[in-house]
Design an enzyme around this catalytic site. Structure first.
Site, PDB file in Angstrom:
ATOM      1  N   MET C  12     -32.776  24.198 -23.442  1.00 38.31           N
ATOM      2  CA  MET C  12     -33.099  25.045 -23.044  1.00 38.31           C
ATOM      3  C   MET C  12     -34.147  25.990 -23.960  1.00 38.31           C
ATOM      4  O   MET C  12     -34.954  25.773 -24.351  1.00 38.31           O
ATOM      5  CB  MET C  12     -32.501  25.654 -22.067  1.00 38.31           C
ATOM      6  CG  MET C  12     -34.026  26.250 -21.572  1.00 38.31           C
ATOM      7  SD  MET C  12     -34.365  25.166 -19.675  1.00 38.31           S
ATOM      8  CE  MET C  12     -35.830  26.114 -19.184  1.00 38.31           C
ATOM      9  N   VAL C  13     -32.659  26.388 -24.992  1.00 33.55           N
ATOM     10  CA  VAL C  13     -33.114  27.518 -25.890  1.00 33.55           C
ATOM     11  C   VAL C  13     -33.507  26.615 -26.942  1.00 33.55           C
ATOM     12  O   VAL C  13     -34.480  27.405 -27.360  1.00 33.55           O
ATOM     13  CB  VAL C  13     -32.634  28.342 -26.008  1.00 33.55           C
ATOM     14  CG1 VAL C  13     -32.596  29.521 -27.185  1.00 33.55           C
ATOM     15  CG2 VAL C  13     -31.991  29.379 -25.043  1.00 33.55           C
ATOM     16  N   ARG C 109     -21.231  38.701 -31.002  1.00 31.92           N
ATOM     17  CA  ARG C 109     -22.170  40.049 -31.238  1.00 31.92           C
ATOM     18  C   ARG C 109     -21.321  40.894 -30.957  1.00 31.92           C
ATOM     19  O   ARG C 109     -21.729  42.231 -32.178  1.00 31.92           O
ATOM     20  CB  ARG C 109     -23.172  39.372 -29.275  1.00 31.92           C
ATOM     21  CG  ARG C 109     -24.293  39.001 -30.029  1.00 31.92           C
ATOM     22  CD  ARG C 109     -24.637  39.229 -28.699  1.00 31.92           C
ATOM     23  NE  ARG C 109     -25.256  38.005 -27.998  1.00 31.92           N
ATOM     24  CZ  ARG C 109     -25.746  37.376 -27.078  1.00 31.92           C
ATOM     25  NH1 ARG C 109     -25.319  38.262 -25.511  1.00 31.92           N
ATOM     26  NH2 ARG C 109     -26.841  36.201 -26.806  1.00 31.92           N
ATOM     27  N   CYS C 148     -30.768  38.442 -23.255  1.00 28.87           N
ATOM     28  CA  CYS C 148     -31.826  38.414 -23.188  1.00 28.87           C
ATOM     29  C   CYS C 148     -32.713  39.651 -22.360  1.00 28.87           C
ATOM     30  O   CYS C 148     -33.659  40.232 -22.893  1.00 28.87           O
ATOM     31  CB  CYS C 148     -32.456  37.080 -22.507  1.00 28.87           C
ATOM     32  SG  CYS C 148     -31.009  37.002 -20.993  1.00 28.87           S
ATOM     33  N   GLN C 175     -34.079  38.678 -12.747  1.00 23.26           N
ATOM     34  CA  GLN C 175     -34.476  37.380 -14.200  1.00 23.26           C
ATOM     35  C   GLN C 175     -34.411  36.081 -13.709  1.00 23.26           C
ATOM     36  O   GLN C 175     -34.411  35.734 -11.949  1.00 23.26           O
ATOM     37  CB  GLN C 175     -32.492  37.203 -14.705  1.00 23.26           C
ATOM     38  CG  GLN C 175     -32.624  38.944 -15.206  1.00 23.26           C
ATOM     39  CD  GLN C 175     -30.883  38.883 -15.644  1.00 23.26           C
ATOM     40  OE1 GLN C 175     -29.957  40.223 -15.402  1.00 23.26           O
ATOM     41  NE2 GLN C 175     -30.532  38.004 -16.439  1.00 23.26           N
ATOM     42  N   GLY C 179     -32.659  31.896 -17.653  1.00 26.94           N
ATOM     43  CA  GLY C 179     -31.718  31.747 -18.600  1.00 26.94           C
ATOM     44  C   GLY C 179     -30.952  31.724 -18.585  1.00 26.94           C
ATOM     45  O   GLY C 179     -30.021  31.756 -18.609  1.00 26.94           O
ATOM     46  N   ARG C 234     -30.794  37.224  -9.656  1.00 25.53           N
ATOM     47  CA  ARG C 234     -30.889  36.409 -10.271  1.00 25.53           C
ATOM     48  C   ARG C 234     -32.672  35.728  -9.254  1.00 25.53           C
ATOM     49  O   ARG C 234     -32.207  35.992  -8.091  1.00 25.53           O
ATOM     50  CB  ARG C 234     -30.829  34.716 -10.540  1.00 25.53           C
ATOM     51  CG  ARG C 234     -31.477  33.956 -10.665  1.00 25.53           C
ATOM     52  CD  ARG C 234     -31.547  34.125 -12.384  1.00 25.53           C
ATOM     53  NE  ARG C 234     -29.853  33.460 -13.179  1.00 25.53           N
ATOM     54  CZ  ARG C 234     -29.825  33.950 -13.968  1.00 25.53           C
ATOM     55  NH1 ARG C 234     -30.671  34.149 -15.067  1.00 25.53           N
ATOM     56  NH2 ARG C 234     -28.384  33.490 -14.658  1.00 25.53           N
ATOM     57  N   HIS C 241     -38.034  37.599 -17.130  1.00 27.80           N
ATOM     58  CA  HIS C 241     -37.196  38.357 -17.024  1.00 27.80           C
ATOM     59  C   HIS C 241     -37.670  40.179 -16.292  1.00 27.80           C
ATOM     60  O   HIS C 241     -38.830  40.496 -17.530  1.00 27.80           O
ATOM     61  CB  HIS C 241     -36.241  38.793 -17.599  1.00 27.80           C
ATOM     62  CG  HIS C 241     -34.736  37.801 -17.281  1.00 27.80           C
ATOM     63  ND1 HIS C 241     -35.210  36.549 -17.014  1.00 27.80           N
ATOM     64  CD2 HIS C 241     -33.959  37.584 -19.143  1.00 27.80           C
ATOM     65  CE1 HIS C 241     -34.705  36.094 -17.375  1.00 27.80           C
ATOM     66  NE2 HIS C 241     -33.186  36.683 -18.549  1.00 27.80           N
TER      67      HIS C 241
END
Lengths: 349, 349, 349, 349
Positions: C12-13, C109, C148, C175, C179, C234, C241
C-alpha cells in the site's frame, strides 16, 4: 473564447459543469443561474460545494442570477442546463429563443425536433436542429444528452451495433448515489444496503438507447430495432455507474473480434480531437475483477467508459456478457453536455 | 434429542450453525471441530465471534477437536460441515463412513451419488442416499445444499417452473461480503466500490440451479432443460444477496398469476412443519423499492426469500422481471444444511 | 537526477511511494524490492495495484529484486522503505551500510542515533546522522518519519508549541482503513461499524509527538515536557485520518491568535521550496463542518494537514479544541519519507 | 393496561417507540399523532417504515390524528413525544394540561420545573413534577430524558461519580447517522467520510450531564461541579453512538476498582425490575477491540451501555480512559422515555 453559462449552477451536476469548464480552452463561464434562494449572491456564498476538488477561483465572485433569459447577457452563447426536469420543460424553451442550450435534463429529450446526442454515437442527429429552429422560430436551440446510465451503455453498444446484428440486450445496473443529487439518497437507505428501484430509469434506458442507435430518415429518427430490457438498482457507491450486460447477436460470437471492435472504437470527437473527448470512448480491461467504480470511474478524466469481464456466454448461443463502469456525473451528465457543445462549437457555430 | 456436531465451527458459517442450533428442539450440539490451531481449546477461547448476537452459553465450554472422525463421539449422529472446499473433499467422505454429514461445502455437490437438496425444491433427491451408501460402503452419508446465490434463486424459480415452461433466465447478482468469509473482502476493496467478480460463482449458479430443478430418472438426476446465465458482483452489504432476474417463458405471462404462484408456494418442509422451515419459502412484496437486503434478509428468521418488483417485461414477449433478496449465510448456508438435516431426521432416521 | 529505490514496493505505502515519485524532478526510481514472491517479476506483473490513479508507465517494466542490499545497484543513492516493522529492524541497518534509507517503518524510530524527523518540525535532528554513521561505521544512514497519526497531529501542534506553553493534550482519532494496509481491515469489521483499537498506535502518538517537539541537547533529544494522551479508533474511511484535539495551555487563549499562528506557520521546506512541500503545512478552515477526510485529505497533493472547528473551550480555562484531517498514506507515510529525502538531498548530499 | 400515545409517530424515534411498546406488559398504544400530512390515514398508510423489524400488526390500523390534545381520547394517560424541538416547545405544554408527556425532545429539558431524568441516575428529580403542576396549573406534566449521547455517557459516569471525585472529563463522540433522523445525513456526506460537527450536541452534553449528576436542593437542581468538554462527530454507522472518554479524578486510580464499580452498578429500575430496565445499565467488556457499535448496540435489547478499553492513563496522574457504545434511538431516545414512564407508572400513578 465562447462565453457560457450554467443553469442549475449550485447543484451536483451544476458543480461538475463548473469543475469541468474551469481552464477550458474554448469556453469561459460568465453567467451562473440558480433558484431565487441563491440569486443575488456570489457563487461562493450561494453554494455548498460538494466536490472533492476545491471550487475554482474563477467562479467564486460571479453573482448568481435567477433562471430567466432576460437576466443573461447577450454575449453568452451557450447555456449548460442541469435543471430539474419539470423546471427544464418550462424554462429551457425560453432560453432557446436566443441561446444555445446544451441540456442534461430529460424534459426535451424525446421531442421529435430536439436532438438527443452522444457525439461518438449519433452526431448526425445535430441536423435536426435546423427543423427545431424552423418549427419553433427560435434563434437558439436545444441539444440534449441522454440519461447517465444510457450514455455509458450506448457507448459500449455502438461498436457492437456497427458490426453485428444485435437481437437482445439485458442490462442490470448498480448505480451511484450521486445520480440522485446530493440529498437524494439518505445514508440510512444505503449503508449496509441497496435499493432496487430508480424511478423512470429503466424506461429511459429502454427507449433512449434505441433512439440513439437509430438512423435519421429525412429528419426523423428511426430507432434501432432490437430489444433491450433493464433493471436498475442503487448501491453504496459515490460516483460511477456499473452495468452488467448480456447480449445476444444474430450470428456467431468471436469474443476477440468483439473486444477489438470495442477497444478500437473511435468517432468524430476523437478525429476532431475535441478538448473533452477521451482518447478512446471505451477502454477494455483484461483483469478478472475490473471494472470497479472507484478504480475506473475517472478513466480519461471521467470521459471514458471501461468495459471488463467480456466473455462468451457459456449457456446461450451467439451470446456474450460484460460489465461496464462509467462516471455518471462526468461522462453521464456534465461532460456529456460539454462534449455536445464542443462538437457544435466546432461544426456548426 | 439428536446429538450433532459442527465441522469448521470457528468460521463465519460455522458460527451461524451454532447460532441457529442454539435452542433447537431436536438437535443438540455436543461436538465442535476446527483446525489444529483451535483444537484443544474451549470454543469460547478458540473463536473470534463475529455475529451481532452474543455466542450461545451452551457452546462456550465445549472443547474443540481436530477435524478427524476418530475424535468424534459415536453418539453424535449428524455433522454439519462448513469446511473449505478442498478440505471438505478430503475429510467429508471419511466422516460419512459412520456419520451423517449435512454439508454446505461445494466439494461433493455434483457427485452423482450425493444428493444436492433444497427441501422445498427437490426433497425426493434424498433417495440417492441409498446408492451412495451402497456404492461407497458407508454407514453414514453426505447430503449437500447448493451455493448461497443458487438457493435463493431456485426457491423463486421452483413455483414458476412447476407452472410454466421456462425458456431463458438471465440473473445478475449483488452479493454480500459475508459470502466470502470474515476476511474475504477487505474494506479497501468495497467501500465506495463494488467488485464485478466472484470466482466460480457464475458456474455454480448455472449448473446447480438446473440440477435442482431436474428430475430423478431412476436414481440419476436429469437437469432441467432451459438456459440460465449469470453475472455475479460483490457489493458493500454485510449480509443478504440481491439478485436481479429476467425470465422468458414459452407462453403468455399473466403477472398476477405468477405473483400468486410464488406467494402461495409451499412444500414438504411447510407440510411437515419443520422447525427451521419458513411459513412461506418466498415472500412477495408490493412496494416499489423492495426487497432490500438490510430490510428483508431476516424475513422469517432469515429462512424466507423475498421477491419484489415483479413486473411484466415491457420489451420482450412472454417475459417478466423481478428482484430477490435472501440471507446468504442463513437460508443460503447454515440454515440450508439444518433444514436438510431436519428433513432427514423426520423422514429417514 | 538522484537514483532511488523502494523497499516494500508492492504494498500500500510502496505504491504511494511510486505514485508520488512519478515525474519527480530530482528523484528517479531505478530499483524496486519486495518479498521473494514478487522477486524476478516485472513490477507490473508482481503487483496488484490498489490506487485509483493508474500505475505509472515508468515502473511497469522494472524487475523487482529481493530485499537484499547486494542486489541493489551502487548508483542508487536513496532507498525509501515501507517494510513491515519486524522486517525493517533486520534489513534497514544492512541497507544503511551503503545507502541512505528514508524509512516509514517504526522499527528504528526511537533509536538514539536515528533521527525521527518531520522537516517542518525538527529538521535540525538530521544532525544526529553524524553520530549514527560514526557509531555504526556506516557509509549510508537511516532517517525515519513518525507514525501517520503523529505526523498530522505534530504539524498542528508545532506552531502552538512555538508560541505557547502547552500543559495538556487529549487526542481521540478516527483513522482510515488504509492505515492498516490493503488487507488490514476486513469489510465485515467496518461496514456499519467502527473499531476502537489500533495496536501500538496510542503509545506511538504519546511518545513520538513529544520526541519530535523536543530539542537537541548536544546530539541527544530532550523530549517536550507536556502531557499528551491518545485514544485511537478505526472508522469506515478509505484514506485520511481525523483527530479530535483538546489542548490546555499555561496561559490565556486568544483563539484568533492561535488561528493565525497555525495558518501562517511555515518552515524550512517552504523556504527551500522543496518539491513535495505544501505551501502551508496546515490549512485552517472556517466552515462549521470541516475538515472532512474525503474533502480535505488531498489538500495540496495530500501533503497539507487541514484544521477546522478551532474553538475556545467553553468549559476549561486556557483551553481550546479543534479537529484535524491529514492524508495518512501521503503526508502520513510515503510523502513524509520523500520530504525527508528532499531535505537531505538539498542540505546534506 | 395504561393507554398510551405517540406524538411524532411516523418519524425515526416515533417508530422506535412503536417497536418498543409492542407487546409491552403495561402500556398499550391507542393513539398516534403526526403532522397534518399523515393525519386521517391509517398508520400503515401514513408511514414509510424504516426499521429492520416489520411494523407491529397492532398499530397498522390506528388512524393517525393531528398533534392536538383535543383530538386525543381522555382515556389515554401517557403521551410519548418525539416531536422536533421547535414544535415540542409549543405543543408539549398544551398536552401537559391533561396528559403525562414523556418527552425525548430537548425543548423543555432545562426548564427549572421540568425533570430531566435517567431512572438509574437521578430518579429523585421526579419530585420536581409537583412544582411543575403547581406552577403551571396542569393536571398532567412533562418529564424529559436527555440527549442520546448524554444518556450513554452519564450512565457510565454515575457509578464513578458516586465513588470518586471527578476533576475533568474530555469526551469525543463518533455518532450514528440515525441520530439525525432518516433524511438527516445524505449518503454523499458520509460514505468514505465523516462529519466533525453536530449542531448543539456539544452544548447539550456539557450542560445536561452535569445537571443529571447534580443534587436536588429543595426542588432546585444544583449541577455537579466538575468540568466536562465534548467534541462531536458523525460517522458512517447506522445505529449506536461511540464515545471516547478521558477522566481525571482527584485521587489515585485503581482501574480494577473502577471496573467493578461500573460493572456492578444497579439502581432503582433494576430493583423495581421495570420491564425496559437492563439487568445492568452498563456492561464492561474485556476484549481489546470492544465495544463496537454493530456488535454492542443491541446489548440487553439496546437498553444497556457497553464500556470497553477501560485503562489507566499512562500519561496523566489520577486518570483513566475508556470507550462506550450505546444505542442512540433505544437507550438514547425512545427507550429512555419509556423507562421514565415505567418508573412514573410504578412510583407515582
Amino acid at each position: 473564447m465562447v462565453n457560457v453559462g450554467v443553469l442549475g449552477a449550485t447543484g451536483m451536476v451544476g458543480q461538475r459543469f463548473i469543475q469541468l469548464l474551469d481552464k477550458h480552452p474554448d469556453f469561459e463561464i460568465t453567467a451562473l443561474a440558480a433558484s431565487s434562494r441563491s440569486a443575488g449572491k456570489k457563487y461562493e456564498d450561494a453554494t455548498t460545494w460538494y466536490l472533492d476538488d476545491a471550487m475554482p477561483e474563477s467562479v467564486k465572485d460571479i453573482v448568481v442570477s435567477e433562471t430567466d433569459p432576460s437576466l443573461i447577457s447577450n454575449d453568452v452563447d451557450i447555456l449548460f442546463s442541469s435543471l430539474p426536469t419539470e423546471n427544464a420543460a418550462v424554462v429551457e424553451p425560453k432560453f432557446a429563443e436566443k441561446f444555445i442550450v446544451a441540456s442534461n435534463a430529460s424534459a426535451m429529450r424525446m421531442e421529435k425536433d430536439v436532438p438527443l446526442v452522444i457525439p461518438e454515437v449519433n452526431h448526425e442527429f445535430l441536423d435536426i436542429i435546423e427543423i427545431q429552429q424552423k418549427n419553433r422560430g427560435w434563434d437558439g436551440f436545444i441539444v440534449t444528452n441522454p440519461n447517465c446510465s444510457t450514455i455509458a451503455l450506448t457507448l459500449t453498444l455502438k461498436p457492437i451495433y456497427d458490426n453485428y446484428d444485435i437481437n437482445r440486450v439485458y442490462v442490470s445496473t448498480m448505480q451511484a448515489v450521486s445520480g440522485a443529487g446530493y440529498n437524494g439518497v439518505p445514508s440510512m437507505a444505503i449503508v449496509d444496503n441497496l435499493v432496487p428501484f430508480i424511478g423512470g430509469e429503466e424506461e429511459k434506458m429502454e427507449s433512449e438507447t434505441l433512439h440513439l442507435l437509430g438512423i435519421l430518415d429525412g429528419l426523423e429518427v428511426k430507432p434501432a430495432q432490437f430489444g433491450l430490457t433493464a433493471s436498475c438498482h442503487r448501491v453504496a457507491v459515490l460516483d460511477g455507474h456499473t452495468e452488467s450486460v448480456f447480449i445476444e447477436l444474430d450470428q456467431n460470437v468471436d469474443i476477440d473480434d468483439i473486444k477489438n471492435d470495442i477497444a478500437n472504437f473511435k468517432s468524430l470527437p476523437q478525429e476532431l480531437d475535441l478538448y473533452s473527448a477521451p482518447k478512446s470512448p471505451v477502454i477494455v480491461k483484461e483483469e478478472d475483477n475490473r471494472p470497479q467504480p472507484r478504480m475506473d470511474r475517472n478513466a480519461d478524466g471521467g470521459m471514458a467508459v471501461t468495459v471488463g469481464r467480456l466473455r462468451k456466454d457459456p449457456v446461450f448461443d451467439n451470446s456474450f456478457k460484460y460489465v461496464l463502469v462509467g462516471h455518471n456525473t462526468i461522462r453521464g451528465a456534465a461532460g456529456a453536455s460539454i462534449l455536445n457543445a464542443e462538437l457544435i462549437n466546432r461544426t456548426i457555430l
